[in-house]
Structures are given as structure tokens and as C-alpha cells.
Motif scaffolding. Structure first.
Motif, PDB file in Angstrom:
ATOM      1  N   ILE A  81       1.898   3.063  -9.874  1.00  0.00           N
ATOM      2  CA  ILE A  81       1.218   2.701  -8.707  1.00  0.00           C
ATOM      3  C   ILE A  81       2.318   2.007  -7.735  1.00  0.00           C
ATOM      4  N   ALA A  83       2.522  -0.241  -4.405  1.00  0.00           N
ATOM      5  CA  ALA A  83       1.660  -1.195  -3.702  1.00  0.00           C
ATOM      6  C   ALA A  83       2.381  -1.739  -2.300  1.00  0.00           C
ATOM      7  N   ASN A  93      -3.320  -0.124  -2.744  1.00  0.00           N
ATOM      8  CA  ASN A  93      -2.266   0.508  -3.825  1.00  0.00           C
ATOM      9  C   ASN A  93      -2.395   2.085  -3.551  1.00  0.00           C
ATOM     10  N   THR A 162      -6.370  -0.405  -9.522  1.00  0.00           N
ATOM     11  CA  THR A 162      -5.502  -1.414  -9.600  1.00  0.00           C
ATOM     12  C   THR A 162      -4.430  -1.373 -10.926  1.00  0.00           C
TER      13      THR A 162
END
Length: 166
Positions: A81, A83, A93, A162
Motif C-alpha cells: 500500500i 499512503a 491509500n 487499509t
């Protein structure tokens, strides 16, 4: 006798001119929801699946500042991910260059379903609550959140993909 009355009236008007009325707070520039982001100034949405560069550029324009950092975590359960995090608490994200989720602790940015970081638990709309390794989590209309350690207020909210470790 009329002169003193005129002086009193003039003084009252002068004092009234000095009083300021409180201005209404500015509306938030965007609302976060289960599908992505709804800018307040436009009917066009920033839905999950949009390209990273365009999403970051658009949110930067809306917030008036760019992200303070952009990092990649390769150890997320959902896969790597990337971010982009803003100073006030918003994180967007991305996976494979696409917008896939958001996490927010900025009390100035509301989430769909009537949820706002800092909001009292008692003021939350009805939702589902559960105890997890992160603490007391809740959900409402596919927007999720975590309460503060004392369970009195909303600490953080999120939607989409997430990188929380439970």
C-alpha cells in the motif's frame, strides 16, 4: 433636549457598529464516504479506482496543501500500500497506482453517515460495535472507525483498503 437624545443615539449607533457578529464556520472542502471522496465544491466524485497522481493532485488543490509524506508499506495483508498523508490527519491509500481507501483523524473532514473524528460516542449515528485487538471498532454504511481508549469519542475513521494489523 433634543441634542442630548441625538448624542445618545449617535453613541449607541457607534457602539453597535463595533460589535461583530460571529461568522458561520466554513463548510468542509470534502466529505469522505464508502466509495471515496465527495468534494463540496463539485458534483464530480473521486471514487476508489482513480489514478494516484490525479487523486493526490485534486485533494492537494482542495485542501490547499500537499501531502507531508508519501510512503509504501510492503507488509500489508492486502499487498503493498502506498499512503499519501496530510498533516491534519488524512491518509489516502493506493495499490498498483489506484486509489483504494482512506483513513482520517482530521476533525475538519466529515465522513458519510454522520461520522466525524472527535465526535462523542453518544452523538454517533446507530451502528455496529465490536471489540478487536485495535480497541472498540464500529461500522456504519461501510464506513468504519475506532473509538478512543476510553471509548468516549471517535479517534479515527476509514473506508476501502487499509493496512491495519489486528
Amino acid at each position: 433636549m433634543r441634542l442630548p437624545a441625538l448624542i445618545a443615539l449617535a453613541g449607541s449607533l457607534a457602539l453597535a457598529a463595533c460589535v461583530t457578529t460571529p461568522s458561520e464556520p466554513e463548510p468542509p472542502v470534502l466529505t469522505l464516504d464508502a466509495r471515496g471522496i465527495q468534494p463540496t465544491v463539485s458534483r464530480l466524485r473521486i471514487d476508489f479506482g482513480r489514478a494516484q497522481v490525479g487523486v493526490i493532485d485534486t485533494v492537494t488543490r482542495l485542501l490547499g496543501e500537499g501531502p507531508m509524506q508519501i510512503t509504501t508499506n510492503t507488509e500489508c495483508g492486502a499487498g503493498p500500500i502506498t499512503a499519501a498523508s496530510w498533516e491534519d490527519g488524512l491518509t489516502l491509500n493506493f495499490q498498483d497506482g489506484n486509489f483504494v481507501g482512506w483513513v482520517n483523524s482530521d476533525p475538519g473532514l466529515p465522513a458519510g453517515g454522520g461520522i466525524l473524528p472527535g465526535q462523542s460516542r453518544l452523538a454517533l449515528p446507530q451502528g455496529n460495535f465490536s471489540i478487536t485487538s485495535l480497541g472498540t471498532e464500529f461500522s456504519r454504511t461501510e464506513v468504519y472507525g475506532l473509538l478512543t481508549e476510553n471509548d468516549e469519542a471517535v479517534r479515527i475513521v476509514w473506508a476501502g483498503t487499509t493496512c491495519f494489523f489486528r
